[in-house]
Every structure is written in structure tokens, then in C-alpha cells.
Design a protein around this motif. Structure first.
Motif, PDB file in Angstrom:
ATOM      1  N   ALA A   1       0.817  -1.215   0.000  1.00  0.00           N
ATOM      2  CA  ALA A   1       0.000   0.000   0.000  1.00  0.00           C
ATOM      3  C   ALA A   1       0.854   1.270   0.000  1.00  0.00           C
ATOM      4  CB  ALA A   1      -0.946  -0.002   1.198  1.00  0.00           C
ATOM      5  N   GLY A   2       2.003   1.226   0.646  1.00  0.00           N
ATOM      6  CA  GLY A   2       2.864   2.400   0.685  1.00  0.00           C
ATOM      7  C   GLY A   2       3.597   2.683  -0.602  1.00  0.00           C
ATOM      8  N   ASN A   3       3.566   1.732  -1.530  1.00  0.00           N
ATOM      9  CA  ASN A   3       4.280   1.890  -2.799  1.00  0.00           C
ATOM     10  C   ASN A   3       3.374   2.271  -3.965  1.00  0.00           C
ATOM     11  OD1 ASN A   3       6.742   1.179  -1.647  1.00  0.00           O
ATOM     12  ND2 ASN A   3       6.480  -0.999  -2.117  1.00  0.00           N
ATOM     13  N   VAL A   4       2.078   2.407  -3.724  1.00  0.00           N
ATOM     14  CA  VAL A   4       1.129   2.581  -4.824  1.00  0.00           C
ATOM     15  C   VAL A   4       0.273   3.824  -4.598  1.00  0.00           C
ATOM     16  CG1 VAL A   4      -0.811   1.550  -6.077  1.00  0.00           C
ATOM     17  CG2 VAL A   4       1.071   0.109  -5.263  1.00  0.00           C
ATOM     18  N   GLU A   5       0.198   4.665  -5.617  1.00  0.00           N
ATOM     19  CA  GLU A   5      -0.630   5.869  -5.584  1.00  0.00           C
ATOM     20  C   GLU A   5      -2.057   5.558  -6.032  1.00  0.00           C
ATOM     21  OE1 GLU A   5      -1.617   9.861  -4.974  1.00  0.00           O
ATOM     22  OE2 GLU A   5       0.192   8.775  -4.415  1.00  0.00           O
ATOM     23  N   ASP A   6      -2.198   4.909  -7.177  1.00  0.00           N
ATOM     24  CA  ASP A   6      -3.510   4.578  -7.739  1.00  0.00           C
ATOM     25  C   ASP A   6      -3.548   3.109  -8.115  1.00  0.00           C
ATOM     26  OD1 ASP A   6      -5.423   7.040  -8.493  1.00  0.00           O
ATOM     27  OD2 ASP A   6      -3.348   7.709  -8.767  1.00  0.00           O
ATOM     28  N   LEU A   7      -4.717   2.484  -7.903  1.00  0.00           N
ATOM     29  CA  LEU A   7      -5.020   1.185  -8.494  1.00  0.00           C
ATOM     30  C   LEU A   7      -6.273   1.362  -9.338  1.00  0.00           C
ATOM     31  CD1 LEU A   7      -4.778  -1.823  -8.989  1.00  0.00           C
ATOM     32  CD2 LEU A   7      -5.958  -2.220  -6.807  1.00  0.00           C
ATOM     33  N   ILE A   8      -6.119   1.173 -10.638  1.00  0.00           N
ATOM     34  CA  ILE A   8      -7.208   1.381 -11.591  1.00  0.00           C
ATOM     35  C   ILE A   8      -7.538   0.033 -12.206  1.00  0.00           C
ATOM     36  CG2 ILE A   8      -7.957   2.620 -13.660  1.00  0.00           C
ATOM     37  CD1 ILE A   8      -5.581   4.620 -12.960  1.00  0.00           C
ATOM     38  N   GLY A   9      -8.747  -0.457 -11.970  1.00  0.00           N
ATOM     39  CA  GLY A   9      -9.156  -1.751 -12.482  1.00  0.00           C
ATOM     40  C   GLY A   9     -10.146  -1.613 -13.620  1.00  0.00           C
ATOM     41  N   LEU A  10      -9.832  -2.225 -14.746  1.00  0.00           N
ATOM     42  CA  LEU A  10     -10.746  -2.285 -15.884  1.00  0.00           C
ATOM     43  C   LEU A  10     -11.445  -3.639 -15.851  1.00  0.00           C
ATOM     44  CD1 LEU A  10      -8.435  -0.745 -18.659  1.00  0.00           C
ATOM     45  CD2 LEU A  10     -10.054   0.429 -17.142  1.00  0.00           C
ATOM     46  N   ALA A  11     -12.731  -3.634 -15.537  1.00  0.00           N
ATOM     47  CA  ALA A  11     -13.513  -4.861 -15.362  1.00  0.00           C
ATOM     48  C   ALA A  11     -12.813  -5.824 -14.407  1.00  0.00           C
ATOM     49  CB  ALA A  11     -13.786  -5.531 -16.708  1.00  0.00           C
ATOM     50  N   PRO A  12     -12.440  -5.378 -13.217  1.00  0.00           N
ATOM     51  CA  PRO A  12     -11.715  -6.247 -12.294  1.00  0.00           C
ATOM     52  C   PRO A  12     -12.640  -7.285 -11.658  1.00  0.00           C
ATOM     53  CG  PRO A  12     -12.215  -4.186 -11.218  1.00  0.00           C
ATOM     54  CD  PRO A  12     -12.675  -4.041 -12.646  1.00  0.00           C
ATOM     55  N   SER A  13     -12.065  -8.387 -11.255  1.00  0.00           N
ATOM     56  CA  SER A  13     -12.834  -9.483 -10.651  1.00  0.00           C
ATOM     57  C   SER A  13     -12.745  -9.429  -9.123  1.00  0.00           C
ATOM     58  CB  SER A  13     -12.307 -10.826 -11.161  1.00  0.00           C
ATOM     59  OG  SER A  13     -10.901 -10.924 -10.974  1.00  0.00           O
ATOM     60  N   ASN A  14     -13.015  -8.261  -8.554  1.00  0.00           N
ATOM     61  CA  ASN A  14     -12.788  -8.056  -7.126  1.00  0.00           C
ATOM     62  C   ASN A  14     -13.600  -8.985  -6.225  1.00  0.00           C
ATOM     63  OD1 ASN A  14     -10.798  -5.991  -7.081  1.00  0.00           O
ATOM     64  ND2 ASN A  14     -12.336  -4.520  -7.742  1.00  0.00           N
ATOM     65  N   HIS A  15     -14.820  -9.293  -6.615  1.00  0.00           N
ATOM     66  CA  HIS A  15     -15.644 -10.223  -5.849  1.00  0.00           C
ATOM     67  C   HIS A  15     -15.949 -11.472  -6.659  1.00  0.00           C
ATOM     68  CE1 HIS A  15     -16.276  -6.396  -3.701  1.00  0.00           C
ATOM     69  NE2 HIS A  15     -16.299  -7.189  -2.629  1.00  0.00           N
ATOM     70  N   GLY A  16     -15.185 -11.695  -7.702  1.00  0.00           N
ATOM     71  CA  GLY A  16     -15.308 -12.918  -8.474  1.00  0.00           C
ATOM     72  C   GLY A  16     -16.421 -12.877  -9.495  1.00  0.00           C
ATOM     73  N   THR A  17     -16.663 -14.011 -10.093  1.00  0.00           N
ATOM     74  CA  THR A  17     -17.686 -14.143 -11.116  1.00  0.00           C
ATOM     75  C   THR A  17     -18.545 -15.358 -10.828  1.00  0.00           C
ATOM     76  OG1 THR A  17     -18.115 -14.407 -13.491  1.00  0.00           O
ATOM     77  CG2 THR A  17     -16.122 -15.428 -12.620  1.00  0.00           C
ATOM     78  N   GLU A  18     -19.801 -15.259 -11.203  1.00  0.00           N
ATOM     79  CA  GLU A  18     -20.714 -16.389 -11.070  1.00  0.00           C
ATOM     80  C   GLU A  18     -20.607 -17.336 -12.258  1.00  0.00           C
ATOM     81  OE1 GLU A  18     -24.579 -14.775 -10.351  1.00  0.00           O
ATOM     82  OE2 GLU A  18     -23.968 -13.822  -8.457  1.00  0.00           O
ATOM     83  N   GLY A  19     -19.683 -17.039 -13.169  1.00  0.00           N
ATOM     84  CA  GLY A  19     -19.455 -17.893 -14.329  1.00  0.00           C
ATOM     85  C   GLY A  19     -19.414 -17.068 -15.590  1.00  0.00           C
ATOM     86  N   LEU A  20     -18.692 -17.527 -16.572  1.00  0.00           N
ATOM     87  CA  LEU A  20     -18.587 -16.795 -17.825  1.00  0.00           C
ATOM     88  C   LEU A  20     -19.969 -16.672 -18.444  1.00  0.00           C
ATOM     89  CD1 LEU A  20     -15.379 -18.401 -19.333  1.00  0.00           C
ATOM     90  CD2 LEU A  20     -15.584 -16.388 -17.881  1.00  0.00           C
ATOM     91  N   ALA A  21     -20.431 -15.406 -18.593  1.00  0.00           N
ATOM     92  CA  ALA A  21     -21.766 -15.121 -19.102  1.00  0.00           C
ATOM     93  C   ALA A  21     -22.833 -15.795 -18.245  1.00  0.00           C
ATOM     94  CB  ALA A  21     -21.905 -15.555 -20.556  1.00  0.00           C
ATOM     95  N   GLY A  22     -22.523 -16.025 -16.967  1.00  0.00           N
ATOM     96  CA  GLY A  22     -23.463 -16.686 -16.090  1.00  0.00           C
ATOM     97  C   GLY A  22     -23.530 -18.182 -16.275  1.00  0.00           C
ATOM     98  N   LEU A  23     -22.684 -18.756 -17.132  1.00  0.00           N
ATOM     99  CA  LEU A  23     -22.712 -20.193 -17.416  1.00  0.00           C
ATOM    100  C   LEU A  23     -21.710 -20.902 -16.519  1.00  0.00           C
ATOM    101  CD1 LEU A  23     -22.819 -19.995 -21.309  1.00  0.00           C
ATOM    102  CD2 LEU A  23     -24.748 -20.250 -19.741  1.00  0.00           C
TER     103      LEU A  23
END
Length: 283
Positions: free
Chosen positions: A150-172
Motif C-alpha cells: 500500500a505504501g508503494n502505490v498511488e492509484d489502483l485502476i481496475g478495468l472490469a476487475p474481478s474483485n468479488h469474483g464471477t458467477e461464471g462466464l456469461a453466467g454459465l
């Protein structure tokens, strides 16, 4: 073959075919010579002669998503940021027999830690900013939360990040066992409700003084639902943005967002200002 299943096969198979031509960027000791920079890198990235300036003090580290390499994922954003004056660095990580960015996420975060330390030693910068796609937007949070980053990073920018995971690709959900045949540990860890994600999201989701920007797209067919990328935290440090709220006619999907010029505007805004990206400045 349905369109989404065709894309799933592309995401799983094609990077695996090319992954053996790349090597891991994990390093142990800080090296200011630039020898730690691996290739092939995307255009504009990993220039050993680049040094941050007063207007662009933080080098930008680009982190690819699952099954992706830096050369694939950042072929457009890396030169875009370089032309804007940023020193851009990128890495490959998490190699397994399933392909790039598929190993255990804890180990990938250790590779990122080593790489960031190398970038800081090489450039003399105090901090970096990180831009990641999919797993690449989520995995750095493990580095920030558990590996002292945390002390080494100014910004974390996520493009479509999987922060809480996925229920499956396209829901499948049935697509995930097929991926597991390739021994993709990171895929299993990115399933919603996994032990890894429970640990990552327990307590503070946005630790430290880092500014967190999440850019989601409603047409995401991989991170499902797309809002699973959103983080809890104070608005002064956390911005959860749905791309279509600002650009309603942009229907970019998961694999396209790291090439999307509208998504780039949020990246630029976050990098150029204190705190996370502000959609009102981008509109």
C-alpha cells in the motif's frame, strides 16, 4: 457455436498456445539497471531509459488479466500512456501449464511485489500507479493488503476487475469445469465465494491511502455480474464507475475494455488528479 462460448474458447486456448514463448518476471533483488525488464513488451512499455518527470511522477505498471500477456493486453493502452508522457512498465506473471496469469493468485501477487520494487529502484520514484484488467485489477489488492504494497502505490485502476469474483462466464457455471481441466488455479480462485476472495474482501476492501478506481461495463460476459468489481470505501478514495453511465452507446465487453478509448479517459483522469477518477471531469 454461440458467440459467448466461442469467445470463452478463444480466451482459454489461444493464450495457452503462445504462453511458452514468454518467461516469468519474478525477481528477488532490486536492480536499477533495467535488466529485470522482460519481453516482448507492448509498444511504449519497458523503456529502460524512461524517467518520471514532475508532471508524471509515478510510473504506471500494467497488469494483464487471466490467460493474457502484457503484449496482448496492453498493445493499445501502453503506447497511449507513453505518448501522454508516462513511464510505462508491464509484466507477465503467474505462468502454469494452463498459460499466463493462471497460477495461484497469492504467488502472482508476490511476483508483482518484486516487479514494483524493481521499477521503483530503477526509476527512483516513490510510488507507482497500477492499471489492471480483470484478474490484473484484482490481484494487486492482495499485494496492497497482505504484502506491504500500500505504501508503494498511488492509484489502483481496475478495468472490469474481478474483485468479488464471477458467477461464471456469461453466467454459465458449466464453463468453469472445462477451464479447470487446464489446471487454472486463478480461475478457481476467481469464482464468487471462493476461499481466496473471502480472505481478500474480509474487512477493509480498499486499504491504505491508495486511490481505487473501478471501471465496469454492463456488457461484461466474463465478470458476472459486472458490479462484482465494485469496492467498498470512502468516496474520497474509491470510485465505482459503470462505463455506460458516461458513454451510454459504448457496448464494449470484457475482452475489449483494455482497448477502449472511453475507458482510457477514466485511466487518464485518475492518473492526473489526486484521488480516484471522477466521471464529472470526464463527461
Amino acid at each position: 457455436m454461440p458467440k459467448v462460448l466461442f469467445r470463452v474458447l478463444l480466451m482459454v486456448l489461444i493464450p495457452g498456445l503462445v504462453s511458452f514463448s514468454f518467461v516469468s518476471t519474478q525477481t528477488v533483488n532490486a536492480d536499477s539497471s533495467g535488466d529485470f525488464l522482460e519481453g516482448p513488451a507492448p509498444p511504449g512499455a519497458n523503456d529502460p531509459d524512461c524517467r518520471p518527470d514532475e508532471e508524471h511522477p509515478e510510473p504506471v505498471v500494467l497488469v494483464p488479466g487471466t490467460f493474457e500477456t502484457m503484449a496482448q493486453n496492453w498493445a493499445v493502452l501502453a503506447p497511449f500512456l507513453s505518448k501522454k508522457g508516462y513511464c510505462v512498465y508491464a509484466l507477465n506473471y503467474g505462468f502454469s501449464k494452463a498459460g499466463p496469469s493462471t497460477g495461484p493468485i497469492e504467488e502472482s501477487a508476490s511476483e508483482l511485489k518484486a516487479f514494483v520494487e524493481q521499477v521503483l529502484a530503477h526509476t527512483g520514484a516513490e510510488k507507482v500507479s497500477i492499471v489492471g484488467h480483470s484478474q490484473g485489477g484484482m490481484m494487486p489488492r492482495y499485494y496492497l493488503k497482505f504484502l506491504g504494497g500500500a505504501g508503494n502505490v498511488e492509484d489502483l485502476i481496475g478495468l472490469a476487475p474481478s474483485n468479488h469474483g464471477t458467477e461464471g462466464l456469461a453466467g454459465l457455471k458449466a464453463t468453469w469445469p472445462a477451464v479447470d481441466l487446464f489446471s487454472c488455479a486463478a480461475c478457481r480462485q476467481q469464482q464468487a465465494g471462493s476461499e481466496f476472495l473471502r480472505k481478500l474482501n474480509e474487512g477493509e476492501e480498499a486499504p491504505g491511502s491508495v486511490s481505487y478506481t473501478v471501471v465496469a461495463t454492463r456488457t461484461d460476459e466474463v465478470v458476472v455480474p459486472c458490479t462484482s468489481g465494485f469496492l467498498k470505501g470512502p468516496p474520497s478514495r474509491v470510485a465505482n464507475i459503470t462505463l455506460q453511465d458516461v458513454y451510454p452507446y459504448d457496448q464494449v465487453e470484457h475482452l475489449g475494455i483494455p482497448y477502449d478509448p472511453h475507458a482510457f479517459q477514466f485511466v487518464l483522469d485518475a492518473l492526473a488528479h489526486p484521488g480516484p477518477a471522477d466521471p464529472d471531469r470526464v463527461r
